[in-house]
Design an enzyme around this catalytic site. Structure first.
Site, mmCIF file in Angstrom:
data_model
loop_
_atom_site.group_PDB
_atom_site.id
_atom_site.type_symbol
_atom_site.label_atom_id
_atom_site.label_comp_id
_atom_site.label_asym_id
_atom_site.label_seq_id
_atom_site.Cartn_x
_atom_site.Cartn_y
_atom_site.Cartn_z
ATOM 1 N N ASP A 61 48.395 -22.735 8.308
ATOM 2 C CA ASP A 61 49.389 -23.510 9.062
ATOM 3 C C ASP A 61 50.598 -23.866 8.191
ATOM 4 O OD1 ASP A 61 48.115 -25.310 7.387
ATOM 5 O OD2 ASP A 61 47.872 -26.883 8.901
ATOM 6 N N SER A 69 66.551 -14.725 -8.021
ATOM 7 C CA SER A 69 65.234 -14.300 -7.548
ATOM 8 C C SER A 69 64.664 -15.325 -6.562
ATOM 9 C CB SER A 69 64.316 -14.072 -8.752
ATOM 10 O OG SER A 69 63.085 -13.514 -8.370
ATOM 11 N N HIS A 125 66.361 -6.453 -11.933
ATOM 12 C CA HIS A 125 66.184 -7.780 -11.360
ATOM 13 C C HIS A 125 66.758 -8.889 -12.238
ATOM 14 C CE1 HIS A 125 64.215 -10.495 -8.530
ATOM 15 N NE2 HIS A 125 63.740 -11.197 -9.546
#
Length: 418
Positions: free
Chosen positions: A343, A141, A396
């Site tokens: 940023d 994952s 998953h």
């Protein structure tokens, strides 16, 4: 000190690393890792496999024995189970440990806990353990996201990379991710109710009870409709639908929610074992722009707490959690600040990845609720030397629940046997 468990010998390691790798002479933190090896091969010169746990904010597994995917890996490797910085025994970040920080200082501190810093930690650890030799990685994952950052920043440290459910979209923003995963959550809920139609009435009865009755979890947190909706995260795992069904079946004792139900909801939704999962969640998609609480902004009306009928959400993180959930409250202001950061440095280098020569083999789960399949396959096309196995046999958590079969197949792919 080495401790023996059935089929595995475990040795603890602690490494001191810079908090900010751009300031190596500044503050430091500790990173913990546990070495695992077949007891019969403790003296052998084996290749190393670094396990990169899912998350963000997830500590490495604590083995009870040499079975499952770990047992498969121990046939050929010495495995390093890394507690990524801030988790487990690696200078843990919790509501207790952050008590001395101001809100601004905490946000600045947490900016050092993304994949780029984890990769820099791993490179220090690799050199201290095995010198210039490269090692293999297994990224589950979010560990696959870290793998792509590793390939972008230090491919010389890697020999072969195995990825399970973790090929991230290289340019995908948080908005892009949630635009894809919200429909998948709704489809998982639809499938669950198609399989267990009687759960529809149970869900609506619980929601109505929570709207009209003050319910408190055992730790004192309020149990609200929106916290109840968080249980949808279960639907992304192989047996999650079954476990959710049984939990709903036993929700009421008479006209009140049962103690068992309240304890289970608390355990599943508290983040007590890993607050960084919530705090850092959207930042793992941020490259050069703010997320601005993406999951909250993109929440479909059908998944709101006021919707009728009520439907579950998934692994998404929302601002209200930092008010309602005890383990997250100390992070409230810092989480807001992180959501506004515009940023964030790039995590992936598309040019370097396109020229990648390190073999990468990846399991892509076709029905994955957490990592979008289309993004994964697009990334596989954009990164050099990648082979994928696309399957709907597992969800998953396939690497964990398959008894080692997923890793075995990937290893066979890497060696050319498949």
């Amino acid at each position: 000190m080495t401790v023996l468990f059935p089929g595995v010998a475990l040795t603890d390691h602690v490494f001191t690393v810079p908090l900010d790798h751009d300031d190596p002479s500044g503050a430091t933190i500790e990173v913990f890792a546990r070495e695992a090896v077949d007891p019969a091969r403790r003296g052998d010169d084996l290749p190393w496999l670094l396990f990169l746990q899912g998350g963000p904010g997830g500590q490495a597994p604590r083995p009870l024995g040499g079975d499952g995917w770990l047992g498969q890996a121990l046939r050929t490797h010495r495995v390093l189970l890394l507690d990524q910085r801030g988790t487990g025994r690696s200078s843990p970040v919790t509501g207790v440990t952050i008590g001395g920080f101001s809100d601004a200082a905490l946000a600045d501190y947490l900016r050092n806990f993304r994949a780029d810093s984890i990769v820099a930690d791993a490179e220090i650890i690799r050199r201290r353990l095995i010198g210039d030799r490269p090692w293999d990685t297994l990224g589950q994952s979010y560990g696959g996201f870290i793998t792509l950052t590793y390939l972008s920043r230090a491919p010389e440290g890697l020999r072969t990379c195995y990825v399970t459910g973790g090929l991230a979209g290289l340019d995908a923003t948080a908005d892009d991710v949630y635009a894809r995963t919200y429909p998948k959550v709704m489809e998982k809920v639809r499938r669950h109710l198609s399989r267990f139609p009687e759960d529809e009435g149970r869900i609506q009865a619980i929601a109505e009870h929570l709207r009209t009755t003050k319910v408190v979890l055992p730790d004192g947190d309020p149990l609200t409709v929106r916290r109840f909706q968080m249980l949808g995260i279960e639907l992304g795992s192989g047996d999650g639908s079954e476990r959710l069904h049984w939990l709903l079946t036993e929700a009421f004792h008479g006209s009140s929610l049962s103690d068992e139900f309240r304890y289970e909801v608390m355990a599943e939704t508290s983040f007590a074992a890993g607050p960084l999962y919530a705090v850092m969640h959207e930042s793992i998609y941020a490259q050069g722009a703010a997320t601005n609480w993406s999951a909250d902004r993109l929440l479909p009306p059908e998944l709101s707490e006021d919707a009728n009928p009520v439907r579950f959400t998934g692994e998404m993180i929302y601002p209200w959690m930092f008010d309602d959930i005890r383990a997250l409250r100390p992070f409230r202001s810092a989480a807001d600040r992180l959501a506004a950061v515009d940023d964030w440095p790039a995590l992936y280098d598309p040019v370097r990845l396109a020229a990648n020569e390190v073999p990468v083999v990846a399991a892509v789960y076709f029905d994955d609720m957490y990592v979008d399949t289309a993004f994964s396959l697009e990334t596989a096309q954009r990164v050099g030397n990648v082979r994928t196995w696309v399957t709907n046999e597992y969800e998953h958590d396939g690497a964990r629940v398959s008894g080692g079969r997923v890793l075995a197949r990937l290893m066979d792919m890497a060696t050319g046997h498949i």
